[in-house]
Design a protein around this motif. Structure first.
Motif, short mmCIF file in Angstrom:
data_model
loop_
_atom_site.label_atom_id
_atom_site.label_comp_id
_atom_site.label_asym_id
_atom_site.label_seq_id
_atom_site.Cartn_x
_atom_site.Cartn_y
_atom_site.Cartn_z
N HIS A 183 1.31 -12.60 -10.35
CA HIS A 183 1.24 -12.68 -8.78
C HIS A 183 2.78 -12.56 -8.46
O HIS A 183 3.08 -12.11 -7.63
N SER A 184 3.53 -13.05 -9.49
CA SER A 184 4.98 -13.08 -9.41
C SER A 184 5.53 -11.70 -9.42
O SER A 184 6.28 -11.24 -8.37
N TYR A 185 5.10 -10.83 -9.98
CA TYR A 185 5.29 -9.51 -9.76
C TYR A 185 5.01 -8.57 -8.83
O TYR A 185 5.75 -8.04 -8.09
N ILE A 186 3.76 -8.95 -8.26
CA ILE A 186 3.34 -8.33 -7.06
C ILE A 186 4.11 -8.78 -5.96
O ILE A 186 4.68 -7.85 -4.94
N TYR A 187 4.26 -10.00 -5.77
CA TYR A 187 5.18 -10.53 -4.51
C TYR A 187 6.51 -10.24 -4.63
O TYR A 187 7.27 -9.91 -3.72
N GLY A 188 6.94 -10.16 -5.97
CA GLY A 188 8.38 -9.44 -6.13
C GLY A 188 8.52 -8.13 -5.59
O GLY A 188 9.62 -7.99 -4.81
N LYS A 189 7.70 -7.25 -6.04
CA LYS A 189 7.59 -6.10 -5.57
C LYS A 189 7.46 -5.76 -4.09
O LYS A 189 8.12 -4.90 -3.51
N ALA A 190 6.93 -6.68 -3.47
CA ALA A 190 7.07 -6.84 -1.81
C ALA A 190 8.18 -7.34 -1.12
O ALA A 190 8.07 -7.43 -0.13
N GLY A 191 9.09 -8.10 -2.21
CA GLY A 191 10.12 -8.55 -1.68
C GLY A 191 9.90 -9.98 -1.24
O GLY A 191 10.64 -10.66 -0.27
N HIS A 192 8.77 -10.63 -1.52
CA HIS A 192 8.24 -12.02 -1.09
C HIS A 192 8.07 -12.88 -2.44
O HIS A 192 7.39 -13.95 -2.08
N ARG A 193 8.95 -12.84 -3.41
CA ARG A 193 8.77 -13.86 -4.61
C ARG A 193 9.05 -15.13 -4.00
O ARG A 193 8.47 -16.27 -4.48
N THR A 194 10.16 -15.48 -3.24
CA THR A 194 10.70 -16.58 -2.79
C THR A 194 9.50 -17.16 -1.86
O THR A 194 9.34 -18.55 -2.05
N ALA A 195 8.69 -16.60 -1.32
CA ALA A 195 7.58 -16.92 -0.37
C ALA A 195 6.60 -17.60 -1.44
O ALA A 195 5.96 -18.67 -1.19
N MET B 259 0.80 -1.37 0.09
CA MET B 259 0.11 -0.04 0.07
C MET B 259 0.89 1.31 -0.06
O MET B 259 1.77 1.54 1.08
N GLY B 260 0.59 2.04 -1.23
CA GLY B 260 1.49 3.41 -1.02
C GLY B 260 2.88 3.19 -1.65
O GLY B 260 3.69 4.27 -1.64
N LYS B 261 3.29 2.12 -1.99
CA LYS B 261 4.70 1.84 -2.29
C LYS B 261 4.97 1.60 -3.78
O LYS B 261 6.20 1.82 -4.34
N LEU B 262 3.79 1.38 -4.59
CA LEU B 262 4.15 1.35 -5.96
C LEU B 262 4.05 2.40 -6.71
O LEU B 262 3.56 3.20 -6.47
N LYS B 263 4.96 2.32 -7.66
CA LYS B 263 5.35 3.71 -8.60
C LYS B 263 4.22 3.48 -9.74
O LYS B 263 3.59 2.53 -10.02
N GLU B 264 4.19 4.65 -10.55
CA GLU B 264 3.32 4.55 -11.71
C GLU B 264 3.74 3.67 -12.80
O GLU B 264 2.78 2.94 -13.12
N GLU B 265 5.09 3.40 -12.86
CA GLU B 265 5.30 2.21 -13.88
C GLU B 265 4.81 0.98 -13.18
O GLU B 265 4.77 -0.19 -14.31
N ASP B 266 4.98 0.74 -12.14
CA ASP B 266 4.48 -0.71 -11.46
C ASP B 266 3.12 -1.05 -11.95
O ASP B 266 2.67 -2.01 -12.21
N PHE B 267 2.00 0.21 -11.93
CA PHE B 267 0.72 0.04 -12.21
C PHE B 267 0.54 0.00 -13.56
O PHE B 267 -0.19 -0.79 -14.29
N GLU B 268 1.59 0.46 -14.43
CA GLU B 268 1.51 0.20 -15.90
C GLU B 268 1.72 -1.12 -16.11
O GLU B 268 1.16 -1.70 -17.14
N THR B 269 2.62 -1.55 -15.69
CA THR B 269 2.83 -3.18 -15.91
C THR B 269 1.72 -4.02 -15.51
O THR B 269 1.31 -5.08 -16.10
N LEU B 270 0.94 -3.66 -14.03
CA LEU B 270 -0.18 -4.81 -13.74
C LEU B 270 -1.11 -4.34 -14.79
O LEU B 270 -2.15 -5.32 -15.02
#
Length: 230
Positions: free
Chosen positions: A138-150, A93-104
């Motif tokens: 989902h890999s992108y979302i978890y990756g941006k949160a630093g939890h892709r390995t999880a 929440m509040g941490k994603l940038k404009e380019e992240d939302f463009e990717t999503l």
């Protein structure tokens, strides 16, 4: 496992999950040793790992067979994934940038395009494309949160649930549209930083896969463990 044997395991496992190898199908050690140009010993080890993961059953004197799909513990898997996803999205929440939302948004457009224009829905190639796209989202979302390995660990430890996930992409247009809409809601709640809606959105996303699955079961009854079955 060695690197090469791990690759063989991953390929066969993925073929079972995506129904290229169907429930009840017999797998021969000789055939796979020829396919991968290895001896029967590493194939036997791979088969044992697949049996441990409940993707294969090895019957003495009969052979190795792809297991039927057991949906008995799917609700527990949904619960685990909902809890993890809630915390991952809350962290973002509040941490994603404009380019992240463009990717999503690009992922969403690809999902929408597949669900609306793919002429041969309810077949394996279509389901595979949507399955891969969903994994990337989902890999992108978890990756941006630093939890892709999880996420990778969760998927690796629950191959039975992965089979269930793949089946959800063989459903009808209405259910597939709802699938797309749950992902739109995920992106929207992140854009709006709507913590109040987060719990509902996560629950809807993780539990919506069961909607319409009865039609898939009715169409492919031999794929599934029946109630009271083994």
């Amino acid at each position: 496992m060695t690197k090469d044997i791990l690759r063989i395991y991953q390929e066969i496992s993925n073929d079972i999950i995506t129904l290229r190898l169907t429930p009840g199908e017999k797998l021969g050690e000789v055939d796979f040793s020829k396919k991968y140009n290895v001896s029967r010993t590493p194939i036997r080890d791979v088969f044992k790992c697949l049996e441990y993961d409940r993707l294969l059953i090895i019957r003495s004197q009969s052979g190795s067979f792809v297991t039927q799909i057991d949906l008995s513990d799917i609700q527990d898997q949904m619960y685990i994934r909902s809890a993890l996803e809630y915390h991952v999205l809350m962290e973002l929440m509040g941490k994603l940038k404009e380019e992240d939302f463009e990717t999503l948004d690009d992922y969403l457009e690809q999902m929408k395009h597949l669900c609306e224009t793919e002429p041969a829905k309810q077949d394996i190639p279509f389901a595979t494309n949507l399955f891969d796209l969903d994994n990337s989202f989902h890999s992108y979302i978890y990756g941006k949160a630093g939890h892709r390995t999880a996420l990778q660990s969760l998927n690796r430890e629950s191959p039975v649930f992965q089979r269930y996930r793949f089946l959800t992409f063989l459903r009808d247009d209405r259910e597939l549209l709802h699938f797309y809409q749950t992902h739109v809601a995920i992106v929207r709640v992140l854009k709006d930083q709507d913590l109040m809606a987060l719990d509902r959105v996560v629950h809807d996303h993780n539990y919506s896969g069961a909607i319409g699955l009865d039609k898939v079961i009715a169409k492919h009854p031999d794929y599934f463990v029946q109630r009271g079955g083994k």
